[in-house]
Structures are given as structure tokens and as C-alpha cells.
Design a protein around this motif. Structure first.
Motif, PDB file in Angstrom:
ATOM      1  N   ASP A   1       0.991  -1.160  -0.117  1.00  0.00           N
ATOM      2  CA  ASP A   1       0.037  -0.024   0.017  1.00  0.00           C
ATOM      3  C   ASP A   1       0.688   1.248  -0.023  1.00  0.00           C
ATOM      4  O   ASP A   1       1.743   1.390   0.917  1.00  0.00           O
TER       5      ASP A   1
ATOM      6  N   SER B   1      -3.033   6.467   4.185  1.00  0.00           N
ATOM      7  CA  SER B   1      -3.894   5.111   4.480  1.00  0.00           C
ATOM      8  C   SER B   1      -3.477   4.726   5.763  1.00  0.00           C
ATOM      9  O   SER B   1      -2.196   4.646   6.219  1.00  0.00           O
TER      10      SER B   1
ATOM     11  N   PHE C   1      -0.669   1.221  -5.322  1.00  0.00           N
ATOM     12  CA  PHE C   1       0.004   0.027  -4.768  1.00  0.00           C
ATOM     13  C   PHE C   1       1.235  -0.311  -5.507  1.00  0.00           C
ATOM     14  O   PHE C   1       1.394  -0.144  -6.911  1.00  0.00           O
TER      15      PHE C   1
ATOM     16  N   TYR D   1      -4.921   8.679  -0.527  1.00  0.00           N
ATOM     17  CA  TYR D   1      -5.971   7.628  -0.034  1.00  0.00           C
ATOM     18  C   TYR D   1      -7.215   8.121  -0.322  1.00  0.00           C
ATOM     19  O   TYR D   1      -7.647   9.231   0.061  1.00  0.00           O
TER      20      TYR D   1
END
Length: 188
Positions: free
Chosen positions: A88, A93, A118, A187
Motif C-alpha cells: 500500500d 492510508s 500499490f 488515499y
């Protein structure tokens, strides 16, 4: 829901997808993708490019991503077995810098959906592996980037018996650490 089981992972938006396998005395049949079933599961991506790679045992590819023209990927193994990893890279995030790893093989037929934002990589565990993946955007070499495979801050537990047998490209040997790159992903 259709011929798929959509399994949420510990990282939001990252899914393991298990297609139903229809076996008989002739062999097997699976649907590897069905837009309607994926949409019903909330996976509304639009795939525009299919890729395939062949690698030998000990090859480690990754951890790759594009800084622009970002790609979501639906990854599966047609022949062999790999340890597949997604990291990630989405700023803010709660799982930033965390990874999910899974065995994908010709036997288990599992797939990994890796959304945009990602990094992706895999280690070949069988004599050879043929990997197919659908992408949500075109490959753009000028935006190609990556993270070193053994970054201690990510601390991926690669199933490597003998590190001296690891086969890496020059590019992958010289990738930077996560803390040393600019992260372009937000995010949502």
C-alpha cells in the motif's frame, strides 16, 4: 454472486478472488473475469490492457508501480506458482507501507486484485511460472518506478530458501527504499 468468491484482505480495496473451478474427466474450466460479477462486488475498474510474463525459479520481479498513469492489476498464475505481493503506497492510508502476500498457483487458481496506488512484485517458486494480469491503464515507461524488494521498513517475508539463487534485474537491484521516494498516491 456468480462464479467468484471475493475475499477482502487486511488492506482496504485489495482483494483475493477465488473463481469457481469446474472439473471433469476432460480437465477444468474457470471464468477468470466477469465484469458483471466484479461490478456487483464493488470492483468497478475498467481493464484496458492484458499482459503475460514467463519467469524461472528464483526470479523476483518488483516492487513496481507507475507514478502517473497508475495501474490497477488483476493477477493470476497460468503455469507454476509464485508468491505475489502488493504494498500500500496511498498517503494517509492506515495501512501505508504494509503489504499483503499470497501464493498464486496453477492449482489454487486464486487471483489478486491490486488497486491503483500499490506497488506489486512476485517471487517465482516453481521451475517456471507464467503470470497473466489485466491492467486498468497502459504501461508508461517514463512513469515507471519501484521500491527495493528487501526494504526493511516494509519487511516482506519472502519465502526464499537461498538468497544467492535470487534472480533480479539490474533495475530491481537498484531500486530505492520507500522512505527515499516521493509518494504520488492519495488515499480515498
Amino acid at each position: 454472486m456468480g462464479n467468484f468468491k471475493f475475499i477482502k484482505t487486511s488492506i482496504k480495496d485489495l482483494y483475493i478472488i477465488q473463481p469457481e473451478i469446474f472439473n471433469d474427466n476432460r480437465g477444468y474450466f474457470i471464468e477468470s473475469y466477469n465484469k458483471e460479477d466484479f461490478y456487483k462486488a464493488g470492483l468497478t475498474m475498467n481493464f484496458i490492457q492484458d499482459n503475460e510474463s514467463k519467469s524461472t525459479e528464483g526470479v523476483l520481479r518488483g516492487l513496481h508501480f507507475q507514478t502517473q498513469n497508475t495501474q490497477g492489476k488483476l493477477v493470476r498464475v497460468i503455469v507454476g506458482e509464485v508468491y505475489d505481493v502488493a504494498v500500500d503506497l496511498r498517503k494517509e492510508s492506515p495501512t501505508f507501507g504494509k503489504y499483503e502476500g499470497i501464493i498464486l498457483s496453477q492449482d489454487n487458481k486464486k487471483q489478486l486484485y491490486i488497486p491503483e496506488g500499490f506497488a506489486h512484485g512476485f517471487l517465482v517458486l516453481s521451475k517456471i511460472a507464467i503470470i497473466a494480469y489485466k491492467c486498468t491503464n497502459y504501461y508508461a515507461p517514463k512513469y515507471d518506478s519501484g521500491i527495493i524488494w528487501n526494504d526493511e521498513d516494509i519487511n516482506i517475508n519472502w519465502p526464499i530458501d537461498n538468497i544467492n539463487k535470487l534472480i533480479l534485474s539490474e533495475k530491481d537491484k537498484n531500486q530505492k527504499k520507500l522512505k527515499d521516494i516521493e509518494i504520488p498516491f492519495e488515499y480515498k
